[in-house]
Design an enzyme around this catalytic site. Structure first.
Site, PDB file in Angstrom:
ATOM      1  NE  ARG A  92      -2.341  -0.457   3.693  1.00  0.00           N
ATOM      2  CZ  ARG A  92      -2.230  -1.349   4.670  1.00  0.00           C
ATOM      3  NH1 ARG A  92      -2.672  -2.576   4.482  1.00  0.00           N
ATOM      4  NH2 ARG A  92      -1.680  -1.042   5.826  1.00  0.00           N
ATOM      5  CE1 TYR A 100       0.195  -6.068  -2.500  1.00  0.00           C
ATOM      6  CE2 TYR A 100      -0.636  -3.983  -1.670  1.00  0.00           C
ATOM      7  CZ  TYR A 100      -0.361  -5.323  -1.481  1.00  0.00           C
ATOM      8  OH  TYR A 100      -0.649  -5.917  -0.287  1.00  0.00           O
ATOM      9  N   GLY A 101      -2.645  -4.879  -5.157  1.00  0.00           N
ATOM     10  CA  GLY A 101      -3.707  -5.020  -4.160  1.00  0.00           C
ATOM     11  C   GLY A 101      -4.678  -3.870  -4.054  1.00  0.00           C
ATOM     12  CE  LYS A 145      -7.433  -3.500   3.145  1.00  0.00           C
ATOM     13  NZ  LYS A 145      -7.970  -4.320   4.228  1.00  0.00           N
ATOM     14  CG  HIS A 184      -9.346  -3.141   8.454  1.00  0.00           C
ATOM     15  ND1 HIS A 184      -8.094  -2.982   9.012  1.00  0.00           N
ATOM     16  CD2 HIS A 184      -9.190  -4.071   7.485  1.00  0.00           C
ATOM     17  CE1 HIS A 184      -7.225  -3.770   8.401  1.00  0.00           C
ATOM     18  NE2 HIS A 184      -7.873  -4.445   7.473  1.00  0.00           N
ATOM     19  CB  SER A 210      -2.883  -5.194   7.168  1.00  0.00           C
ATOM     20  OG  SER A 210      -3.983  -4.493   6.642  1.00  0.00           O
ATOM     21  CB  CYS A 234      -2.543  -8.143  13.368  1.00  0.00           C
ATOM     22  SG  CYS A 234      -1.258  -6.888  13.458  1.00  0.00           S
ATOM     23  N   GLY A 235      -3.476 -11.328  11.959  1.00  0.00           N
ATOM     24  CA  GLY A 235      -4.204 -12.544  12.292  1.00  0.00           C
ATOM     25  C   GLY A 235      -5.695 -12.536  12.044  1.00  0.00           C
ATOM     26  CE  LYS A 236      -8.496  -7.773   8.726  1.00  0.00           C
ATOM     27  NZ  LYS A 236      -7.075  -7.342   8.614  1.00  0.00           N
ATOM     28  CB  THR A 237      -6.895 -14.494   7.163  1.00  0.00           C
ATOM     29  OG1 THR A 237      -7.103 -13.323   6.367  1.00  0.00           O
ATOM     30  CG2 THR A 237      -7.289 -15.713   6.347  1.00  0.00           C
ATOM     31  CG  ASP A 264      -9.574  -7.166   4.829  1.00  0.00           C
ATOM     32  OD1 ASP A 264      -8.819  -6.998   5.800  1.00  0.00           O
ATOM     33  OD2 ASP A 264      -9.533  -6.454   3.812  1.00  0.00           O
ATOM     34  CG  ASN A 309       2.163  -6.995   1.673  1.00  0.00           C
ATOM     35  OD1 ASN A 309       1.393  -7.517   2.469  1.00  0.00           O
ATOM     36  ND2 ASN A 309       1.794  -5.983   0.908  1.00  0.00           N
ATOM     37  NE  ARG A 348      -1.257  -8.815   1.165  1.00  0.00           N
ATOM     38  CZ  ARG A 348      -2.025  -8.266   2.102  1.00  0.00           C
ATOM     39  NH1 ARG A 348      -3.232  -8.754   2.344  1.00  0.00           N
ATOM     40  NH2 ARG A 348      -1.573  -7.249   2.807  1.00  0.00           N
ATOM     41  CG  ASN A 393      -6.034 -17.400  19.239  1.00  0.00           C
ATOM     42  OD1 ASN A 393      -5.263 -17.458  20.199  1.00  0.00           O
ATOM     43  ND2 ASN A 393      -5.658 -16.915  18.067  1.00  0.00           N
TER      44      ASN A 393
END
Length: 635
Positions: free
Chosen positions: A99, A248-249, A257, A277, A299, A301-304, A324, A416, A418, A545
């Site tokens: 980004r 990119y993305g 986003k 988010h 981003s 940090c473990g969302k998926t 996301d 990064n 993907r 978790n």
């Protein structure tokens, strides 16, 4: 041949179709005259402005996708991964890998509609503003003729289930057929969208790689881009996004986003809902009771990983709605419901494997695109974290095209890198993930990478205290952004890079929801990443978790398993089920609150918000910060 060395490979014999609005720009595919007039005008204006060699109106079909894939295979942009069904890999120019937050602006007439009234010394980290006049000057230097010699693809897409009252529509113009393929995965791309829009409103998205022909610079990795001129502009008052120079993305997949957070947050403010988010997951306990949780992490940090959790506790079931972005609104009964506006996963590859996230791995075994990962000699993908899942001696080609083997210096995949995969392929996708009404949200989680001082889980004392916890969110920086090295960075509400308007007004928008008849979900802060004295993580994470989720669900049921503290409600000792992992967890070290650390932390947080948000910080939030500071003093 020009230095771009990228010969055009036509799909069809091109027929010159003269349309009054378009002059002599040929329609290569699609029925321009059958489109609603408003959409015709949008396409015609930018065709005249950007001067493409032709217009390709997309329908989102499999046939269309295969045409594009075959073209990119022939060109060398994509490579087939023969170990899988319809999986492809590409590498970007090394200057186009993340980004570009420092080149991303919100453009409004009034500066403080977009950014808070910050004080001296502010870094402007909660959104950057550009005046319409400055934006026009920058656009005039870039956009005229930017698609010369290239095809302009018209992508009709829906964010959210087609026809849902919570969904929104957009049309993206782009000269990247890679973007076409990824948008087809990440959004509901369909010719139906033209009819659903009709003469109504839609978000206008304009993207270009910024490389008109003939391009006088060498193209790297068959990836034309213009990193020196990258610019991403958002015009919320016009429901418009313009992106230049990067493929990119989130810089180019403008439904993500740019639309689903920055533009949508403006729509949400005006229409009374929330664009966040956040992942959405359904968790069902052994008794069969299901709760839905939305969680906001920065981003990488473990969302998926959390959204696709494989529970370690027997009898628990987790199903993913989204990993996301969440759009949420209160219904007439005051119940908060949410949808995932996306239709795919755009996940960070390194660290993902059959142990850490088997459900993500299963999601991209076919019909997926991998960007900046490595290739194995037997036709597979590879990235850091997969060392135990491939032959140690197999030959690997890095994302930069260099020969490599496990154990050699350097990295095979970009940090990064993907995967882009259809959400429908996830083995634990929730059957209600495309429910037009959404799913009920019972709890909200915030969290980040906090190696020191912050306990495993905190329950907020109230809705307002929870908003303060979200506004105080910090995390160790990751490769998803353009920052280097590891440092603790503020990422309020996990929205720092994605704010679409004044952050102080955004916080007030959150506070304003707490009124009848709304039933407010509980808010929690989690930290899977605290490190002990020996330098190791204090919590085993991943599937474990679910033990924290179990405690949260029991709290939602009213169980008396929390104790008050200066920073919020903490679990009573022993109230988190540690069966089978007792030897891996030091409860006291995991939940200790070092007074010096917390005094320094709250002072630094207050200073940050006072500087960056200034007079726009809501008084109630300032009160929550002051009260927390006083409680910490008395620890």
């Amino acid at each position: 041949m020009p230095l771009d060395e990228e010969p055009e490979i036509p799909f069809f014999e091109v027929h010159e179709i003269v349309v009054p609005h378009l002059g002599h720009v040929p329609i290569v595919k699609g029925d321009f005259t059958g489109l609603p007039k408003k959409i015709q005008q949008f396409i015609a204006f930018y065709a005249d402005y950007m001067k493409p060699r032709g217009i390709f109106i997309c329908d989102g079909s499999d046939e269309e996708a295969h045409m594009v894939i075959n073209k990119l295979l022939e060109r060398g942009t994509l490579h087939h991964l023969p170990k899988y069904e319809e999986n492809y890999i590409c590498s970007t120019d090394p200057q186009d890998v993340a980004r570009v937050e420092g080149k991303t602006f919100i453009c409004t007439k009034n500066k403080h509609t977009s950014v808070a009234r910050s004080r001296a010394g502010a870094k402007g980290g909660l959104g950057l503003w550009l005046s319409p006049e400055e934006a026009k000057k920058e656009m005039d230097e870039r956009w005229p003729g930017c698609m010369a010699g290239r095809m302009m693809y018209v992508l009709p897409f829906c964010m959210g289930p087609l026809g849902s009252p919570l969904s929104k529509y957009g049309i993206q113009l782009t000269d990247s057929n890679y973007v076409l393929l990824c948008m087809r995965i990440m959004t509901r791309m369909s010719s139906q969208v033209f009819n659903l829009i009709g003469e109504g409103d839609f978000v206008k998205c304009v993207h270009t790689m910024g490389c008109p022909r003939p391009w006088r610079k060498k193209v790297v990795n068959h990836w034309p881009c213009n990193p020196e001129k990258v610019l991403i502009l958002h015009f919320p008052e016009e429901h418009k996004v313009k992106s230049f120079g990067s493929g990119y993305g989130g810089n180019s997949l403008l439904g993500k986003k740019c639309f689903a957070l920055r533009i949508a947050s403006n729509l949400a403010r005006d229409e009374g809902w929330m664009a966040e988010h956040m992942l959405i997951m359904g968790v069902t306990n052994p008794a069969g009771k299901e709760r839905f949780i939305a969680a906001a992490f920065p981003s990488a940090c473990g969302k998926t990983n959390l959204a696709m959790l494989k529970p370690s506790l027997p009898g628990w079931k987790v199903r993913v709605v989204g990993d996301d972005i969440a759009w949420m609104r209160f219904n007439d009964k005051g119940e908060l419901y949410g949808i995932n506006p996306e239709s795919g996963f755009f996940g960070v590859a390194p660290g993902t494997n059959w142990k850490t996230n088997p459900n993500a791995m299963a999601s991209f075994q076919k019909n997926s695109i991998f960007t900046n990962v490595a290739r194995t000699a037997d036709g597979g993908y590879f990235w850091e974290g997969m060392e135990d899942e491939v032959d140690k001696d197999i030959e690997i080609t890095t994302w930069l095209g260099q020969p490599w083997k496990i154990g050699m210096p350097g990295k095979a995949a970009h940090p990064n890198s993907r995967f882009t995969a259809p959400a429908s392929q996830c083995p634990i996708i929730h059957p209600r993930w495309e429910d037009p009404e959404g799913v009920p949200i019972h709890a909200l989680l915030f969290g980040g990478r906090r190696p020191e001082g912050v306990p495993l889980v905190i329950e907020s004392r109230s809705w307002e205290h929870g908003v303060m916890l979200g506004a105080s969110l910090k995390s160790e920086t990751t490769a998803a952004a353009e920052f280097k090295g590891k440092s603790i960075m503020h990422d309020p509400m996990a929205m720092r890079p994605f704010m679409g308007y004044n952050f102080g007004h955004y916080l007030q928008h959150w506070l304003d929801f707490n009124k009848p008849p709304n039933k407010m979900p509980k808010i929690y802060h989690v930290n899977w990443f605290r490190v002990g004295k020996d330098g190791r993580f204090l919590w085993p994470g991943f599937g474990e978790n679910i033990r924290v989720i179990d405690w949260i669900c029991r709290r939602l049921d009213g169980e008396d398993i929390a104790v008050d503290s200066a920073v919020g409600m903490l679990p009573k000792k022993g109230s988190i089920d540690l069966t089978g992992i007792e030897d891996k967890v030091n409860w006291d070290e995991m939940f200790t609150l070092p007074k010096d650390y917390w005094q320094s932390d709250i002072r630094e947080t207050i200073e940050f918000l006072d500087t960056e948000v200034g007079d726009d910080l809501p008084p109630r939030l300032r009160q929550e910060l002051n009260e927390q500071e006083e409680r910490i003093k008395k620890m």
